[in-house]
Design an enzyme around this catalytic site. Structure first.
Site, PDB file in Angstrom:
ATOM      1  N   GLU A 280      20.759   4.859  28.962  1.00 54.98           N
ATOM      2  CA  GLU A 280      20.583   6.289  28.666  1.00 54.98           C
ATOM      3  C   GLU A 280      21.082   6.594  27.256  1.00 54.98           C
ATOM      4  O   GLU A 280      21.484   5.705  26.510  1.00 54.98           O
ATOM      5  CB  GLU A 280      21.334   7.137  29.699  1.00 54.98           C
ATOM      6  CG  GLU A 280      22.812   6.848  29.777  1.00 54.98           C
ATOM      7  CD  GLU A 280      23.502   7.564  30.933  1.00 54.98           C
ATOM      8  OE1 GLU A 280      22.924   8.503  31.488  1.00 54.98           O
ATOM      9  OE2 GLU A 280      24.632   7.174  31.262  1.00 54.98           O
TER      10      GLU A 280
ATOM     11  N   ASP B 284      29.581  13.420  25.205  1.00 56.39           N
ATOM     12  CA  ASP B 284      28.198  13.137  24.807  1.00 56.39           C
ATOM     13  C   ASP B 284      27.903  13.587  23.375  1.00 56.39           C
ATOM     14  O   ASP B 284      26.931  14.300  23.121  1.00 56.39           O
ATOM     15  CB  ASP B 284      27.214  13.827  25.768  1.00 56.39           C
ATOM     16  CG  ASP B 284      27.501  13.539  27.223  1.00 56.39           C
ATOM     17  OD1 ASP B 284      28.014  12.455  27.520  1.00 56.39           O
ATOM     18  OD2 ASP B 284      27.219  14.414  28.069  1.00 56.39           O
TER      19      ASP B 284
END
Length: 935
Positions: free
Chosen positions: A606, A433
């Site tokens: 997302e 991420d």
């Protein structure tokens, strides 16, 4: 349901000097007038199952204990069919009336147990006058009559009903009870329907045992969802926590609560006790129809419970209540199955006449050490086991002289990088991420850390290729509460931005408060304490956007408006941010619903980031879920508020359509962030995985780098069948020296433990509320404090770890350790999560020092011993331990002194360390671990 406000419990105070009894004596706290109901009033109700001698007032001492400790009641038997409705047309309400009146008289939450069950239901219920099975319609009519009469009698007085009890088999399928055989699977929905009609205001529950085990838990989740889909009211699932001392693990308890709560219903811990006695039956069960014969071997504590077992029970309850407190927003009630030990059903099941000790109060109604532990936890304190100081070393603790990691992947030799090229991944190992920002000629990058501490590693580079970790953003306990967090919970998807001299890092701490940001003027720290953003409740992956006009915004993933249209349906939201006031202002606006094309039911839109280029606003997002269907997509708008139009060429990055069997496959690509260099180049960092089989990898989701190409105003990272490269042309930036600690390629890193602190790539599990190691008590070595905390708990184990960064590697260490008590062990570990790991340790087994390998592959209830192999060793000499990985095969070796390596176990299954097996979002950590028997 009771109204409650959120509480925060952090075990920051250690009672290190309040116990002065002999070593081994039970730690105690002063008894106060308040009880469990007061201690946990702001978290959940605490109840007990009552017998007639209690609610009829015959046992006055027990009644006094109930009134002091509990604010919810459940009847043991008086509302079961065989008691309340023993014959056709005859109801026996006197005992139940007394039970309900007792609860009302004392202001307690009164539960009814149970309406529909296969056990303790007379045979006549299912038969006609001739003894033949009823028809479906006849049994439904009989069920409705019973429920309508019983629930109707106590309408508005009994607040919640266990409507259906124990309808599932261990594999999650429906039990073939008479209800099921005659009516069919909709008997459950009918029971809930009849109960709701009889008392529309009552809460309605499904109740069952062994829901901590995944197969049965998943069956319960399917059952709840089927009822919800049919419009049948269900308010909670009751999980009967009839537990053993070590099983199920608290990680399983934790995951069960999460899974049930994810359906939107509440969780009730309905029948809590901890059985300390040896197993009398082969299988883990709470089925009352099971029985066994008496034997002294399975009734060992008739003369009393030894202190060692008291302490073990205390630790078990403390671990359980840590989990319950962590899920206080999901749990409405925790109910013990009995008031004190003499009341427990376990004295008569599955063997009559045994002496059991499963509750918090002994046979004289006195609180046990387990009660003290639970009460101390409610006050934000933790009782320290006697015999060792808090946060300090013990003379017999293990000393690790060094730790060495060697990575040797063949891909780096097959595909060498020239001076003008770089290797992917740029951050090898579990660094997922990524988010990146440029400040002048400097670049800063942050990644997710989940339940590892310190949180949010931060790296610096000047050429986008050579990265050096400069610290961690969240490196103080005041910044990060990971108490009781599962390994794949905690910190998700940080985003880093810079504005007007200040760095901003915004992220989500899952299950521990939600979304917050911190700030710093120096990215190496110190960073501020969190500023929480409650307006983002229910959302994840927030990111700041600072516009050219001085305004700022937060964009994040969140639930869609109204009811989700399908599983994985999410949305992207935006709201203005007041920079000076450090708060959200104005309305929240949905800017993307579902994804690029909601008609195709895209999942998990997302990781949003907004940036501006050539007068346009660009929104980039991950889509498809962070697995083999992962991708990156882009939207564009003329206005910051939208509308955001998806690119017709989406996705701009993915590998999901490529041959999964291609050599050296890179998969799971997505979750990107962009940066523009001073020379006008655009680059993206993103997560991806190096698979050794189809979507199977142990190194976790790693950080990769690729150029961003622009065509007709739209960005591209990969197109067509383009693969993410292992070797690519370097950015047009001045080449920097290699990082002092390599982050990719083949390398060796050796830690001698001779400095004042561990390097920043070492992490511990959860927020360190206690000290678990030091580098000073034995200079030149790392001393791990061998504490009685297991890895399967959600407490704070004595563990330090660093990432596995290669498919082919060797991790080794040298330990000086003489374990003196049964159960003491320390060594080297390959750790994926609480249930999946290998531990190669020096241990005390039956008074001998051995080296042993443990394999933990899920802790199934039918699992055998975790010991794979063992061998005696000479504890007077240092012992070397080694783990060697070869993709999905792991070897475990040891050596005594300066002797040759010996293989203890070879070709062990490495897939248990992959997320394909273990699930979750993290990669394998290699490190050191120690645990002790109770001192």
């Amino acid at each position: 349901m009771i109204d409650r406000h959120r509480i925060t419990v952090c075990a920051t105070v250690l009672l290190a000097a309040c116990h002065t009894g002999a070593a081994g004596s039970a730690p105690r706290v002063a008894t106060t007038a308040s009880g469990l109901k007061d201690a946990f009033r702001d978290a959940f109700m605490v109840g007990a199952a009552l017998s007639p001698r209690q609610f009829e007032g015959r046992d006055t001492a027990s009644v006094a204990l109930v009134l002091r400790q509990f604010n919810a009641t459940t009847p043991e038997n008086v509302l079961k069919w065989e008691v309340v409705h023993p014959e056709p047309g005859r109801f026996q309400f006197a005992p139940a009336d007394a039970y309900v009146a007792f609860g009302e008289r004392h202001g307690m939450f009164v539960v009814g147990h149970t309406l529909v069950w296969h056990s303790q239901t007379p045979r006549w219920v299912f038969e006609n006058a001739q003894g033949q099975p009823l028809s479906r319609d006849e049994l439904l009519a009989r069920m409705k009559e019973h429920i309508s009469t019983v629930v109707g009698r106590y309408k508005g007085r009994i607040k919640g009903w266990d409507v259906v009890n124990e309808a599932l088999n261990e594999d999650g399928t429906l039990r073939q009870s008479p209800w099921m055989r005659i009516i069919g699977p909709d008997y459950i929905a009918k029971a809930f329907q009849f109960a709701h009609e009889a008392d529309p205001a009552a809460q309605l529950y499904y109740n069952d045992y062994n829901l901590d085990y995944p197969a049965k838990r998943d069956g319960a989740v399917r059952l709840v969802r089927s009822l919800q889909a049919a419009g049948v009211p269900i308010h909670a699932v009751g999980t009967q926590e009839h537990l053993k001392l070590t099983s199920p693990s608290v990680a399983l308890v934790d995951s069960s609560i999460r899974a049930i709560a994810a359906t939107g219903v509440k969780v009730n811990v309905t029948e809590l006790d901890v059985d300390l006695l040896p197993a009398a039956t082969r299988n883990a069960t709470a089925d009352v129809s099971v029985s066994a014969g008496p034997s002294p071997a399975i009734d060992p504590y008739k003369a009393g419970l030894p202190d060692s077992m008291q302490q073990a029970l205390a630790r078990r309850y403390e671990d359980l209540f840590r989990v319950y407190l962590a899920h206080r927003d999901a749990i409405d009630r925790v109910t013990f199955w009995g008031v004190a030990d003499r009341d427990s059903w376990l004295n008569g099941w599955p063997v009559r006449g045994r002496t059991s000790y499963p509750l918090l109060f002994d046979r004289e109604n006195e609180p046990k050490p387990a009660y003290d532990r639970v009460m101390a936890l409610s006050r934000g304190t933790a009782l320290v086991p006697t015999g060792r100081p808090a946060g300090g070393p013990h003379a017999t603790d293990p000393h690790f002289n060094w730790f060495e990691y060697v990575g040797d992947d063949s891909i780096y030799r097959k595909m060498p990088a020239s001076p003008g090229e770089y290797h992917n991944p740029i951050l090898a190992g579990f660094y997922p991420d990524p988010s990146m920002v440029r400040v002048g000629d400097d670049y800063y990058l942050v990644v997710s850390s989940f339940a590892y501490y310190p949180g949010v590693p931060i790296f610096h580079s000047r050429d986008l290729v050579s990265w050096t970790q400069i610290g961690s953003v969240l490196d103080r306990p005041s910044q990060l509460n990971l108490d009781s967090a599962g390994i794949s919970r905690g910190v998700f998807a940080p985003a880093i931005r810079y504005h007007d001299g200040t760095f901003y890092m915004i992220t989500t701490v899952v299950d521990r408060g939600g979304n917050f940001f911190v700030t710093a003027t120096d990215p190496a720290g110190a960073w501020s304490d969190p500023v929480w953003l409650p307006e983002l409740a229910g959302g994840i992956d927030p990111s700041f956007f600072f516009d050219d006009d001085g305004k700022a915004y937060v964009v994040n993933n969140g639930p869609p408006q109204g009811t989700p249209l399908y599983n994985g349906h999410r949305a992207i939201w935006m709201q203005e941010f007041d920079i000076a006031g450090k708060r959200m202002v104005g309305p929240r606006k949905l800017i993307v619903n579902g994804g690029t094309d909601i008609a195709k039911k895209p999942i998990w839109i997302e990781a949003p980031h907004i940036f501006r280029k050539d007068g346009k606003y660009y929104l980039i997002c991950a889509e498809g879920g962070t697995a083999d269907q992962h991708s990156e997509v882009v939207f564009r708008s003329d206005s910051v508020w939208g509308p955001y139009v998806p690119f017709t060429g989406n996705p701009i990055l993915t590998q999901r359509h490529l041959d999964k069997n291609r050599p050296n496959a890179i998969g799971t690509a997505g979750h990107a962030d962009f940066v523009e260099t001073a020379r006008g180049e655009w680059w993206a960092v993103f997560l991806a995985t190096r698979d050794y089989a189809d979507n199977v990898f142990n190194t976790g989701r790693e950080t990769f780098l690729m150029p961003v190409r622009w065509d007709d105003g739209w960005p591209h990272i990969t197109t067509g069948d383009e693969t993410v490269p292992y070797v690519a042309k370097r950015p047009n930036l001045p080449r920097q020296p290699a990082a002092p600690v390599p982050t990719n390629g083949n390398f060796t890193v050796r830690d001698e433990f001779d400095g004042p602190a561990l390097p920043p790539y070492w992490q511990v599990i959860r927020t360190p509320r206690v000290t678990t190691y030091d580098l000073t008590s034995t200079p030149g070595a790392l001393t791990l404090y061998a504490r009685p905390v297991g890895l399967e708990t959600t407490s704070i184990p004595s563990f330090v770890g660093r990432r596995q960064q290669h498919q082919r590697f060797e991790a080794s260490t040298e330990i000086r350790y003489r374990p003196t008590r049964e159960g003491e062990k320390a060594g080297i570990i390959a750790f994926q999560n609480e249930l999946y790991y290998y531990l190669l340790s020096v241990a005390n087994v039956a008074g001998r020092t051995v080296v042993q390998l443990e394999k933990h592959g899920g802790n199934r209830p039918d699992a055998g011993s975790p010991i794979v192999a063992s061998a005696p060793v000479d504890a007077s000499r240092p012992i070397r331990l080694s783990i060697r990985g070869r993709a999905d095969r792991y070897d475990f070796l040891y050596a005594e002194g300066n002797g040759a390596w010996r293989t203890l176990a070879a070709d062990q299954d490495g897939r248990i360390l992959s997320t394909a097996v273990a699930k979750g979002f993290v990669g394998t950590m290699l490190g050191l671990y120690a645990t002790s028997a109770t001192r």
